[in-house]
Design an enzyme around this catalytic site. Structure first.
Site, mmCIF file in Angstrom:
data_model
loop_
_atom_site.group_PDB
_atom_site.id
_atom_site.type_symbol
_atom_site.label_atom_id
_atom_site.label_comp_id
_atom_site.label_asym_id
_atom_site.label_seq_id
_atom_site.Cartn_x
_atom_site.Cartn_y
_atom_site.Cartn_z
ATOM 1 N N LYS A 112 0.814 -1.218 0.000
ATOM 2 C CA LYS A 112 0.000 0.000 0.000
ATOM 3 C C LYS A 112 0.847 1.268 0.000
ATOM 4 O O LYS A 112 0.379 2.334 -0.384
ATOM 5 C CB LYS A 112 -0.970 -0.025 1.171
ATOM 6 C CG LYS A 112 -2.018 -1.128 0.994
ATOM 7 C CD LYS A 112 -3.114 -1.076 2.022
ATOM 8 C CE LYS A 112 -4.233 -2.048 1.697
ATOM 9 N NZ LYS A 112 -3.864 -3.462 1.827
HETATM 10 C C1 LIG Z 1 -4.469 -4.508 1.211
HETATM 11 C C2 LIG Z 1 -3.715 -5.788 1.106
HETATM 12 C C3 LIG Z 1 -4.066 -6.791 0.180
HETATM 13 C C4 LIG Z 1 -5.294 -6.702 -0.724
HETATM 14 O O1 LIG Z 1 -5.318 -5.593 -1.556
HETATM 15 P P1 LIG Z 1 -6.565 -5.341 -2.546
HETATM 16 O O2 LIG Z 1 -6.651 -3.856 -2.691
HETATM 17 O O3 LIG Z 1 -7.726 -5.940 -1.888
HETATM 18 O O4 LIG Z 1 -6.238 -5.963 -3.830
HETATM 19 C C5 LIG Z 1 -3.261 -7.916 0.089
HETATM 20 N N1 LIG Z 1 -2.185 -8.072 0.895
HETATM 21 C C6 LIG Z 1 -1.829 -7.152 1.800
HETATM 22 C C7 LIG Z 1 -0.643 -7.395 2.662
HETATM 23 C C8 LIG Z 1 -2.566 -5.968 1.941
HETATM 24 O O5 LIG Z 1 -2.190 -5.043 2.844
#
Ligand SMILES: *Cc1c(COP(=O)(O)O)cnc(C)c1O
Length: 469
Positions: A112
């Protein structure tokens, strides 16, 4: 670039306004009116570029008209300069033609950071130009909150309020949020669960009177800028592995359909991707749709991969829009049905098209741990549980052994020690140097009752760099 709503009834916006918008006024999500398309020659000419320069070329059409080239270049250089690894998104080889794309080299050790480090800087740039301040409210079960706080901590024009469920996030995740001490950073521990936090954010967007005219901005993946930033690393990885002269496959751990949707866009923009795999945990609404044309709301199952624990996928509507020939009225009707009944199905030929675009697999906790153990035994490499789900799906669903398969490595294993332990691995993952003293740092956090009025009063009393709005 102009942006339109998936439900067809909201004003058309430019990039700057989309950045500051949450949901569109008709309840839809914003998407680009026309997706840029790059030729093979263009993509080939980008081989070997540093990450921030590639990012400039891939994202430039999306911000055109709103952010000047010189500013965008500087912002991108700053954004990706804070990542710990010089390659920003390095590839690690696990097996024959099988790689993990390490997207956890940013400040909070999850993918993120790629979007939220950029989002914070873009917001500050745009707000300074407009001489405006905004408030961000977000709910988190862990990763989003810390990445959003890290992304906004240096923003002059943003106050950020992040709610997490009191005593229900891991200590590493809590400390990654609460040890960032700027006067514009506000951590709130709610005496309730994640859904309570989420509901209060939604209610605050619906009725913003308590903000006294200050604009409220969204940082979850309904914000278009987050999806946009995630397109870049598909290009970066594929170029390393021989694209555009060779196709590449991706396996993507996803819950909200954000990360995988970015891959779908990369393919539509000209990147040769021969396979996109949707990898979910037991909360498998996306897999149920792909395998049986059933998009239906189930109860929430807590898993060892909590960042994918969702009941509905907020970005799925963006795919539905394309599957329906970009007909906003059709999407609005489907979403109305979903709201009323908790389920939807699409017409046969549209579903066939979805299946042509994506493969999918749901992976339970047991298989997740078995994959962590398997890969550790094979290579000594430690996967986090989300990435492990991607590896499992890649190995089950793979169509070609001759083409590279890239699994998106979405988090560092140190964030999820429980899964590593359950996989029977003794080696405790270590915090990287920039977080080594995390457990000694001072924390700041306010515990509040699970009550909308209380939270809104807190926001209006502190929303101007700690002072009242
Ligand atoms: C947010 C997150 C995801 C999923 O992301 P999406 O936006 O749902 O595709 C997967 N793995 C981790 C470690 C995350 O923080």
């Amino acid at each position: 670039m102009r942006y339109i709503s998936t439900r067809g009834q909201a004003p058309v916006l430019n990039f700057e306004d989309v950045l500051l918008a949450g949901l569109a006024s008709d309840g839809g999500l914003y998407v680009p009116e026309n997706l840029p398309h790059f030729t093979v020659e263009e993509i080939a000419s980008w081989a070997g570029l540093p990450y921030h320069e590639l990012a400039f070329r891939v994202m430039r059409p999306f911000v055109a008209g709103s952010i000047a080239d010189v500013d965008f270049k500087r912002i991108l250089e700053e954004t990706y300069g804070v990542f710990a690894h010089k390659a920003v998104a390095p590839l690690t080889q696990l097996g024959a033609n099988e790689w993990v794309l390490e997207l956890f080299q940013g400040p909070t050790l999850a993918f993120k950071d790629f979007a939220l480090q950029l989002l914070g800087r873009l917001l500050d740039h745009v707000l300074a130009k407009r001489n405006e301040r905004v408030v961000i409210m977000g709910a988190t079960s862990g990763d989003t909150g810390s990445a959003a706080i890290e992304g906004c901590k240096a923003c002059e024009n943003v106050d950020i309020f992040i709610m997490h469920p009191h005593n229900r996030v891991s200590e590493v995740q809590r400390r990654q949020m609460t040890t960032i001490l700027g006067e514009n950073i506000h951590n709130i521990a709610i005496e309730g669960n994640f859904d309570d936090c989420q509901e209060m954010v939604k209610a605050s967007f619906a009725d913003q009177g308590f903000l006294k005219g200050t604009r409220l901005v969204a940082v979850n993946s309904i914000n278009w800028a987050r999806i946009m930033a995630q397109i870049v690393y598909y290009f970066h990885a594929a170029l390393q592995l021989g694209a555009p002269h060779r196709s590449v496959a991706f396996s993507v751990p996803t819950g909200n359909f954000g990360d995988i949707f970015a891959g779908y866009l990369a393919r539509n923009m000209g990147l040769p991707i021969n396979q996109l795999i949707v990898a979910t945990n037991r909360n498998d609404i996306l897999h149920r749709f792909m395998s049986g044309n059933r998009y239906d709301k189930d109860t929430l199952h807590p898993t060892l991969s909590p960042s994918m624990d969702i009941m509905v996928s907020s970005n799925f509507e963006r795919l539905l829009f394309d599957l329906h020939g970009r007909n906003g009225a059709a999407v609005a009707a489907l979403m109305d049905t979903f709201k009323a009944t908790g389920q939807l199905a699409v017409e046969e030929d549209r579903w066939t098209e979805a299946r042509r675009l994506f493969d999918s697999l749901a992976v339970g906790d047991e298989a997740t741990c078995a994959t962590i153990a398997e890969v550790h035994a094979e290579t000594g490499y430690l996967l986090d549980p989300h990435t492990a789900i991607g590896v499992k799906a890649a190995r089950e669903c793979r169509r070609s052994l001759a083409l590279p398969m890239v699994v998106l490595g979405t988090a560092h294993p140190v964030k999820f020690p429980e899964a590593v332990e359950k996989a029977g691995i003794d080696a405790v993952p270590q915090l990287p140097p920039h977080l080594a003293d995390l457990f000694q740092r001072e924390e700041r956090c306010t515990v509040l009752a699970n009550d909308l009025k209380t939270v809104q009063q807190f926001v209006s009393a502190h929303g101007n760099r700690g002072k009242p709005l």
